[in-house]
Design an enzyme around this catalytic site. Structure first.
Site, PDB file in Angstrom:
ATOM      1  N   VAL A  53       2.511   1.518  -3.393  1.00 43.78           N
ATOM      2  CA  VAL A  53       1.543   2.157  -4.387  1.00 43.78           C
ATOM      3  C   VAL A  53       1.305   3.632  -4.162  1.00 43.78           C
ATOM      4  O   VAL A  53       1.181   4.276  -4.895  1.00 43.78           O
ATOM      5  CB  VAL A  53       0.071   1.253  -4.412  1.00 43.78           C
ATOM      6  CG1 VAL A  53      -0.861   1.860  -5.303  1.00 43.78           C
ATOM      7  CG2 VAL A  53       0.455  -0.227  -5.196  1.00 43.78           C
ATOM      8  N   GLU A  54       1.046   4.006  -3.061  1.00 44.19           N
ATOM      9  CA  GLU A  54       0.594   5.317  -2.737  1.00 44.19           C
ATOM     10  C   GLU A  54       1.696   6.421  -2.930  1.00 44.19           C
ATOM     11  O   GLU A  54       1.269   7.204  -3.759  1.00 44.19           O
ATOM     12  CB  GLU A  54       0.144   5.442  -1.299  1.00 44.19           C
ATOM     13  CG  GLU A  54      -1.293   4.639  -0.882  1.00 44.19           C
ATOM     14  CD  GLU A  54      -2.432   5.396  -1.358  1.00 44.19           C
ATOM     15  OE1 GLU A  54      -2.322   6.637  -1.839  1.00 44.19           O
ATOM     16  OE2 GLU A  54      -3.617   4.564  -1.619  1.00 44.19           O
ATOM     17  N   THR A  55       2.781   6.209  -2.477  1.00 46.82           N
ATOM     18  CA  THR A  55       4.045   7.104  -2.479  1.00 46.82           C
ATOM     19  C   THR A  55       5.073   6.705  -2.811  1.00 46.82           C
ATOM     20  O   THR A  55       6.112   7.147  -2.751  1.00 46.82           O
ATOM     21  CB  THR A  55       4.020   8.023  -1.140  1.00 46.82           C
ATOM     22  OG1 THR A  55       4.440   7.131  -0.192  1.00 46.82           O
ATOM     23  CG2 THR A  55       2.695   8.582  -0.848  1.00 46.82           C
ATOM     24  N   TYR A  89      -7.143  -0.861  -8.156  1.00 45.07           N
ATOM     25  CA  TYR A  89      -6.111  -0.533  -7.081  1.00 45.07           C
ATOM     26  C   TYR A  89      -5.857  -1.708  -6.080  1.00 45.07           C
ATOM     27  O   TYR A  89      -4.722  -1.972  -5.815  1.00 45.07           O
ATOM     28  CB  TYR A  89      -6.856   0.782  -6.435  1.00 45.07           C
ATOM     29  CG  TYR A  89      -6.155   1.113  -4.928  1.00 45.07           C
ATOM     30  CD1 TYR A  89      -4.797   2.006  -5.111  1.00 45.07           C
ATOM     31  CD2 TYR A  89      -6.332   0.608  -3.863  1.00 45.07           C
ATOM     32  CE1 TYR A  89      -4.191   2.231  -4.017  1.00 45.07           C
ATOM     33  CE2 TYR A  89      -5.673   0.757  -2.675  1.00 45.07           C
ATOM     34  CZ  TYR A  89      -4.548   1.827  -2.804  1.00 45.07           C
ATOM     35  OH  TYR A  89      -3.649   1.879  -1.552  1.00 45.07           O
ATOM     36  N   ILE A 141       0.899  -1.220   0.197  1.00 42.49           N
ATOM     37  CA  ILE A 141       0.068  -0.132   0.021  1.00 42.49           C
ATOM     38  C   ILE A 141       0.947   1.270   0.104  1.00 42.49           C
ATOM     39  O   ILE A 141       0.751   1.892  -0.873  1.00 42.49           O
ATOM     40  CB  ILE A 141      -0.874  -0.117   1.188  1.00 42.49           C
ATOM     41  CG1 ILE A 141      -1.908  -0.934   0.785  1.00 42.49           C
ATOM     42  CG2 ILE A 141      -1.538   1.348   1.557  1.00 42.49           C
ATOM     43  CD1 ILE A 141      -2.996  -0.993   2.026  1.00 42.49           C
TER      44      ILE A 141
END
Length: 343
Positions: free
Chosen positions: A130-132, A321, A127
């Site tokens: 993927v996010e940052t 996602y 997570i």
């Protein structure tokens, strides 16, 4: 908390500070707009914010055209929705390599989060990846300006973003930060795990025990907060996330039913949806949903998504996602196991 002023006095004060016109003038930013004036009064009456101080903060920001362009769906989609194209952005060697380094650096913290919240390390790492990309790309937009633009200039989701703006101002005050100093995504998400302000206030944890929650600078807080978010949304320890499936017949009705698990694997099998792998004992009675991964010019991929898959979509409400997180997590776990076997 400062003493609240009567609403009539607030209006008079705002009227004295600002012209009546609802159109922003040079140097005044959002503080000219009638909706913003009302919002400032509400924040004073509900939470004791200082009217003049909040007005000056809104005067320092103005509608951001880039934010408003980014949030709007394109009038004419340039490209068809493509799982292959989406997957390539997030499940690749760069993110796997970066995830291995992140996992190694924070192994003790990830194991502690798994013990407390039941969420495996690879899911938390994926997570954040993927996010940052492990904190490398946390966004460069002023969060106050971004949320204000969406709260007051994007009617389709104004209510949601107005609520997030309220939560953001409370969050900044609770942490002794100037709202003008905080950067994030164009949608107002903040920090290493890209939490919206309401999620940070509700789910984030001080996992490094330094008496403050800092999702922008503390990887430890980010790890604990992601794990707690998933646990609070129903993550089931040691339960499956998703398995590939084959479909016989037309799956349109099952796809239209959505991504929330409703029918058991056994019931789905009676409708022509069969797992491509052997399931663990008892998993045939687990509820699942049929997930379709569509790419133009390629066969559609089908998966059964279990409750844990649905939990990932609470972070971002997209099956693409959730599948990118899951497949990156699997790649991270497999690579880590391979590396461990060669030592």
């Amino acid at each position: 908390m400062k003493r609240k002023l009567p609403a009539t006095l607030c209006l008079a004060l705002l009227g004295g500070l600002l012209p009546v016109s609802g159109h922003p003038q040079q140097g005044t930013g959002f503080s000219q707009e009638p909706e913003v004036k009302s919002f400032i009064i509400e924040m004073h009456e509900r939470y004791g914010f200082d009217v003049a101080h909040l007005t000056r903060q809104f005067a320092a920001v103005r509608p951001n055209a880039t934010v408003l362009r980014a949030i709007r769906p394109p009038a004419v989609p340039e490209k068809q929705r493509s799982w292959q194209r989406y997957r390539e952005r997030f499940v690749n060697s760069r993110r796997v390599d970066g995830g291995q380094r992140f996992w190694q650096q924070h192994e003790v913290t990830l194991q502690r989060a798994a013990a407390i919240y039941g969420v495996p390390p690879e899911i938390v790492v994926a997570i954040i990846g993927v996010e940052t990309e492990y904190g490398q790309n946390m966004g460069s937009f002023g969060v106050l300006e971004a949320l204000s633009s969406l709260a007051f200039h994007y009617p389709p989701r104004a209510e949601f973003f107005r609520s997030e703006l309220e939560q953001f101002l409370l969050l900044a005050r609770e942490n002794g930060l100037s709202p003008l100093s905080i950067k994030g995504s164009y949608a107002g998400a903040i920090g290493i795990p890209q939490f919206m302000p309401s999620s940070q206030r509700r789910f984030a944890v001080d996992f490094d025990n330094d008496d403050r929650i800092d999702l922008r600078n503390s990887n430890v807080d980010a790890i604990g907060s992601v794990a707690r978010f998933l646990q609070q949304h129903g993550w089931q320890k040691d339960a499956p996330v998703a398995v590939p499936a084959s479909v016989n017949g037309d799956p349109a009705m099952l796809i239209a039913a959505g991504i929330k698990p409703a029918l058991s694997v056994r019931e789905l099998a009676s409708q022509g949806v069969v797992p491509d792998t052997v399931l663990a004992a008892g998993d045939a009675d687990r509820p699942a949903a049929l997930i379709d991964l569509v790419s133009p010019g390629a066969p559609t991929g089908y998966w059964l998504g279990f409750d844990n898959f649905y939990v990932i979509t609470r972070y971002n409400r997209s099956s693409f996602y959730a599948m990118a997180v899951f497949q990156l997590a699997e790649a991270l776990r497999e690579t880590r196991n391979t590396l461990a076997g060669t030592r």
